[in-house]
Design a protein around this motif. Structure first.
Motif, short mmCIF file in Angstrom:
data_model
loop_
_atom_site.label_atom_id
_atom_site.label_comp_id
_atom_site.label_asym_id
_atom_site.label_seq_id
_atom_site.Cartn_x
_atom_site.Cartn_y
_atom_site.Cartn_z
N GLY A 45 0.80 -1.22 0.00
CA GLY A 45 0.00 0.00 0.00
C GLY A 45 0.83 1.26 0.00
N ALA A 46 2.14 1.11 0.11
CA ALA A 46 2.99 2.30 0.09
C ALA A 46 2.93 2.94 -1.29
CB ALA A 46 4.42 1.91 0.44
N ARG A 47 2.90 4.25 -1.30
CA ARG A 47 2.85 4.97 -2.59
C ARG A 47 4.19 5.64 -2.82
NH1 ARG A 47 -1.87 5.93 -0.03
NH2 ARG A 47 -1.29 8.06 0.57
N LEU A 48 5.12 4.87 -3.26
CA LEU A 48 6.47 5.35 -3.50
C LEU A 48 6.90 4.93 -4.90
CD1 LEU A 48 8.01 4.30 -0.07
CD2 LEU A 48 7.61 6.64 -0.84
N SER A 49 7.47 5.90 -5.59
CA SER A 49 7.94 5.58 -6.95
C SER A 49 9.21 4.75 -6.84
CB SER A 49 8.23 6.87 -7.70
OG SER A 49 9.35 7.52 -7.12
N PRO A 50 9.57 4.05 -7.93
CA PRO A 50 10.82 3.26 -7.90
C PRO A 50 12.03 4.09 -7.54
CG PRO A 50 9.50 2.64 -9.80
CD PRO A 50 8.81 3.81 -9.16
N SER A 51 12.09 5.32 -8.02
CA SER A 51 13.28 6.13 -7.71
C SER A 51 13.28 6.52 -6.24
CB SER A 51 13.30 7.38 -8.60
OG SER A 51 12.13 8.13 -8.38
N GLU A 52 12.11 6.76 -5.67
CA GLU A 52 12.05 7.08 -4.23
C GLU A 52 12.44 5.86 -3.40
OE1 GLU A 52 8.43 10.39 -4.56
OE2 GLU A 52 7.99 8.28 -4.14
N TRP A 109 5.65 9.64 0.03
CA TRP A 109 6.61 10.76 0.14
C TRP A 109 5.88 12.08 0.33
CZ3 TRP A 109 11.85 9.71 -0.36
CH2 TRP A 109 12.70 10.81 -0.32
N PRO A 110 6.23 12.98 1.30
CA PRO A 110 7.39 12.86 2.21
C PRO A 110 7.03 12.28 3.58
CG PRO A 110 6.55 15.07 2.27
CD PRO A 110 5.64 14.32 1.37
N GLN A 111 5.74 11.89 3.77
CA GLN A 111 5.32 11.37 5.08
C GLN A 111 5.49 9.86 5.07
OE1 GLN A 111 4.27 13.53 7.52
NE2 GLN A 111 4.26 11.81 8.95
N LEU A 112 6.48 9.38 5.81
CA LEU A 112 6.80 7.96 5.75
C LEU A 112 6.66 7.30 7.12
CD1 LEU A 112 10.04 8.17 3.57
CD2 LEU A 112 7.72 7.65 2.80
N THR A 113 6.33 6.02 7.07
CA THR A 113 6.35 5.21 8.29
C THR A 113 7.42 4.16 8.13
OG1 THR A 113 4.71 3.69 7.42
CG2 THR A 113 3.90 5.54 8.72
N THR A 135 8.76 12.92 8.64
CA THR A 135 8.52 13.67 7.39
C THR A 135 9.86 14.13 6.84
OG1 THR A 135 6.40 14.44 8.22
CG2 THR A 135 7.36 15.66 6.37
N ILE A 136 10.02 13.94 5.60
CA ILE A 136 11.24 14.37 4.94
C ILE A 136 11.02 15.78 4.41
CG2 ILE A 136 12.83 13.90 3.02
CD1 ILE A 136 12.10 10.97 3.30
N ARG A 137 11.71 16.70 4.97
CA ARG A 137 11.50 18.08 4.57
C ARG A 137 12.54 18.56 3.56
NH1 ARG A 137 7.78 19.69 8.11
NH2 ARG A 137 7.72 18.70 10.14
N ARG A 138 13.75 18.01 3.66
CA ARG A 138 14.82 18.53 2.80
C ARG A 138 15.38 17.43 1.90
NH1 ARG A 138 18.94 21.40 6.63
NH2 ARG A 138 19.80 22.07 4.63
#
Lengths: 418, 377
Positions: A45-52, A109-113, A135-138
């Motif tokens: 269920g994670a919504r992350l692209s392959p590059s991420e 992205w950017p809110q990850l568990t 959260t990834i801010r930078r």
């Protein structure tokens, strides 16, 4: 005297501390660094692209590598993380690692568990188990500096307390690969390389490094494993073992009649010569009638001599082989009527077979061994074929004679390789 | 994935079961062992294929008896298929069809017997010369134990066992002894006559077990009187006894050597799975052949004794010392005939073969060897 006593005590304590430190250091030097298998997956269920996903994976790999100078990190390098702890333990042990960390990343992205768990195979205990949201801010900067801290801190706190230091720096060094002369090695270079007559190969490589090698040489068991080489090691010994010299086989011909072979390998584990027998003195059949006996007996045995070669490596699940054999038919009837069977005294048989096993020394096998008879009198041979349930036999005219081909002959058995 | 694996395992299991259900080697023990000896003999002829119902005869002991008259006259091989079962004996005449050179078989004859105890095998079969038909045959069924009948070819038509030609009736007719116990009967081929001889060993129970008699008959052609295949006794000797037997002799394997006048009787010793063999001659002094534990199945013209084993043939000298053994299989010693000046043994080797349309055929191979070479096989 009184004024000097504190100095003496202090000197004694310093000396004791030095001794303990030295002993501790000595102890640490004797232990190898910990080897950690890194297992990573994205949660369902994670919504992350392959590059991420790649960015997360590589950033954590780098952070783990830097986490402790006493921990060497190994990548799993296969798709799909093993589904259970048992399988993870097995995967870890097969890579000569002694611990694993399993990290799962979910969310988007950017809110990850993140959840992570570490396991120590040496102590057989869980090192840590944690989960957090962040959260990834930078972007990459966060990944480089803070994002993975909970994981690396937990790992450092629980696993890096002892052991020799992993090399801190990567250096290009000469490395000698040692093995049997002529050994072919895959995984060292982009293409295969071969050890020369000296059984050694000098290369320049960056160390430390883990080499996933497959080394094969006729007469030796194949070696396929990961080698971790530290700077200064100088030599990588492939540790090849000589292949099989002897083997014993027990089988049932057509699932009915027993047979036995002793094999000798003039070229270990490749070229074999086999001597044995199979007998029809006792056989087990499926009776059509309930009152019919399932045991049958014919006073006939075959002495077999065959030779052949394997067609692929011994560590394959299916190991194929081919050969050619000759048989002598012997009668052992009652009243010590022992003689060479006169109607079809001998014959030949090609062999096509495969061994089936993941184990090196005990293998099941199936062979197709159609028998070719060369009877002096074809008519007598026809008459000797049983009226009922005779085998399918194809006559082949060859010049003035007839060769009979018994088409369906299979052997099922087990082989012990010594 | 799991389903595929199960299917694969199922297919492998079905294949293995299929293989286990149907595989017998191309091998016939009787034929192979027979050929070991036969290849040292002279091939004479191949008879057949004869169309018989294999299923009926599969379990029977099938033999082929050569027509002696044809052999002597140099005519194509003919003879008789005799199949001995546990409770009956069947016979077919096998003759040559002159027009298409194939063999044909006559109508089946059969009679009931009791061969249920293989150690007291109760029937032997021989073909004797027929002196009156100049080339015909007489069939002699000499029951060794239970029946004690003599049957001729002409009597085959009503062959039903009990009503045929009991030898005790012959003894009563010729010697006036009613209720004689027939111990054995044997056909003795005669080389220089146009008839053969049948010897009958009997005793009168009222006179006690110690008084045996041996009567010699010439074969003649029936009907004279109807059904009688033997002439008047040419010779009788008697009044001798066997000592040391555990009980009264009721039957045995009986043979005779014409040149020396020696007779042999092998008696099965119940419980010991062995035979005791006795020999006597014109002096009527009975000697036990203590070295011999097998029965005498045939006395050869050179004085040797021949015995069938389970897989081997055994040859003994006249004193019961074994001089040879050789693989025999289904080879059957059909007869001994003097060809020219040389006595020869004729063996037949029956075997079954497959024909077109699922029919089964009997093939008979015939071999011959000089009698003097039987101890060198």
């Amino acid at each position: 005297m009184v004024g000097r006593r504190p100095h003496l005590i202090a000197a004694f304590l310093v000396g004791l501390a030095a001794l303990l430190t030295a002993a501790s250091a000595r102890c640490q030097e004797q232990e190898p660094p910990r080897r950690l298998l890194f297992l990573f997956e994205t949660a369902e269920g994670a919504r992350l692209s392959p590059s991420e996903q790649l960015l997360l994976y590589e950033s954590l790999l780098v952070r783990l590598g830097r986490a402790s100078e006493r921990i060497a990190v190994l990548e799993y390098e296969q798709s799909g993380v093993p589904g259970t702890d048992e399988l993870r333990d097995t995967a870890t042990a097969s890579r000569r690692a002694d611990s694993w960390v399993f990290v799962t990343v979910g969310g988007s992205w950017p809110q990850l568990t993140v959840s992570a768990r570490g396991q120590d195979l040496v102590q057989a205990q869980t090192l840590f188990e944690l989960s957090f949201e962040a959260t990834i801010r930078r972007g990459a900067v966060d990944l480089e500096r803070h994002f993975w801290d909970p994981v690396t801190d937990a790992l450092t706190a629980t696993l890096s307390g002892s052991g020799k230091q992993v090399a801190k720096t990567v250096s290009r060094e000469p490395l000698t690969i040692r093995g049997a002369p002529g050994t072919r090695i895959l995984g060292l270079e982009p293409g295969p390389v071969e050890l020369g007559e000296s059984g050694a190969l000098e290369i320049e490589t960056l160390l430390p490094a883990t080499f996933s090698l497959r080394a094969t040489r006729l007469g030796y068991d194949p070696v396929e494993q990961d080698f971790y080489v530290e700077p200064g090691a100088g030599v990588l010994d492939l540790g090849q073992e000589p292949g099989t010299r002897w083997a014993f086989s027990f089988y049932l011909q057509m699932m009915n009649y027993p047979g036995f072979d002793a094999s000798f390998y003039p070229v270990r584990d490749f070229y074999w010569v086999k001597l044995g027998f199979n007998t029809f003195l006792i056989g087990l059949i499926l009776a059509e009638d309930r009152e019919e006996s399932m045991l049958v007996s014919y006073s006939l045995s075959h002495l077999n001599l065959s030779t052949g070669v394997y067609l692929n490596a011994s560590d394959r699940l299916f190991r194929f082989y081919a050969g050619l054999g000759a048989f002598l038919r012997v009668i052992t009837a009652k009243e010590w009527a022992i003689a060479i069977e006169p109607i079809a005294p001998w014959g030949l048989y090609p062999i096509l077979g495969t061994e089936i096993s993941r184990r090196q020394n005990l293998r099941f096998f199936v062979e197709y061994t159609p028998l070719l008879y060369f009877p002096p009198d074809a008519e007598l041979f026809w008459l000797s074929i049983p009226e009922d349930s005779g085998p399918p036999i194809l006559p082949i005219p060859v010049k003035s004679r007839v060769v009979f081909w018994e088409l369906a002959v299979f052997r099922f058995g087990v082989r012990w390789l010594l | 994935m799991r389903t595929t694996r199960l299917k694969t395992l199922g297919a492998a299991g079905a294949l293995a079961l299929g293989l286990a259900a149907c595989s017998f080697p191309p091998y016939d023990e009787g034929l192979s062992l027979g050929m070991l000896a036969a290849r040292k003999m002279d091939p004479v002829a191949a008879v057949g294929p004869l169309n018989l119902w294999y299923g009926d005869f599969q379990e029977l002991e099938t033999r082929f008896l050569l027509s002696q008259s044809n052999l002597i006259a140099g005519l194509p091989i003919e003879g008789y298929v005799v199949a001995l079962g546990t409770y009956n004996a069947r016979m077919f005449a096998v003759e040559r069809d002159v027009l298409d050179t194939n063999h044909w078989i006559g109508e089946e004859r059969w009679m009931s017997v009791d061969n249920s105890d293989p150690n007291e095998f109760s029937i032997s079969v021989d073909v004797a010369k027929d002196p009156t038909f100049g080339g015909g045959d007489l069939i002699a069924f000499a029951f060794q134990d239970a029946g004690k009948y003599l049957v001729t070819r002409d009597l085959l038509q009503p062959l039903e066992g009990e009503g045929d030609f009991p030898l005790d009736f012959l003894i009563e007719t010729e010697f006036g002894v009613s209720g004689a116990e027939i111990v054995g009967a044997t056909l003795v081929p005669a080389s220089d006559t146009n008839y053969d001889e049948v010897l009958v060993l009997w005793f009168d129970p009222r006179a006690g077990f110690e008084q045996f008699h041996e009567a010699r008959f010439q074969t003649i052609h029936p009907p004279a009187p109807p059904g009688l295949a033997l002439g008047t006794p040419a010779d009788v000797r008697g009044g001798f006894g066997f000592t040391g037997l555990p009980s009264g002799i009721e039957g045995g394997f009986y043979g005779h050597h014409a040149a020396s006048g020696r007779s042999y009787l092998s008696v099965y010793i119940d419980g010991q799975d062995t035979y005791r063999t006795f020999r006597w001659d014109d002096s009527l002094a009975v000697t036990e052949l203590t070295e011999m534990e097998r029965r005498v199945d045939r006395v050869l013209s050179n004085g040797m004794l021949f015995s069938y084993g389970e897989t081997m043939g055994y040859v003994f000298d006249a004193s019961g010392n074994q001089v040879n053994r050789f693989p025999l299989g289904e080879l059957y010693l059909s007869c001994e005939i003097t060809v020219g000046m040389t006595p020869r043994l004729f063996f037949t080797l029956p075997t079954w073969g497959r024909g077109g349309g699922g029919e089964d055929f009997l093939h008979i191979l015939v071999y011959s060897i000089p009698t003097s070479e039987i101890d060198e096989l």
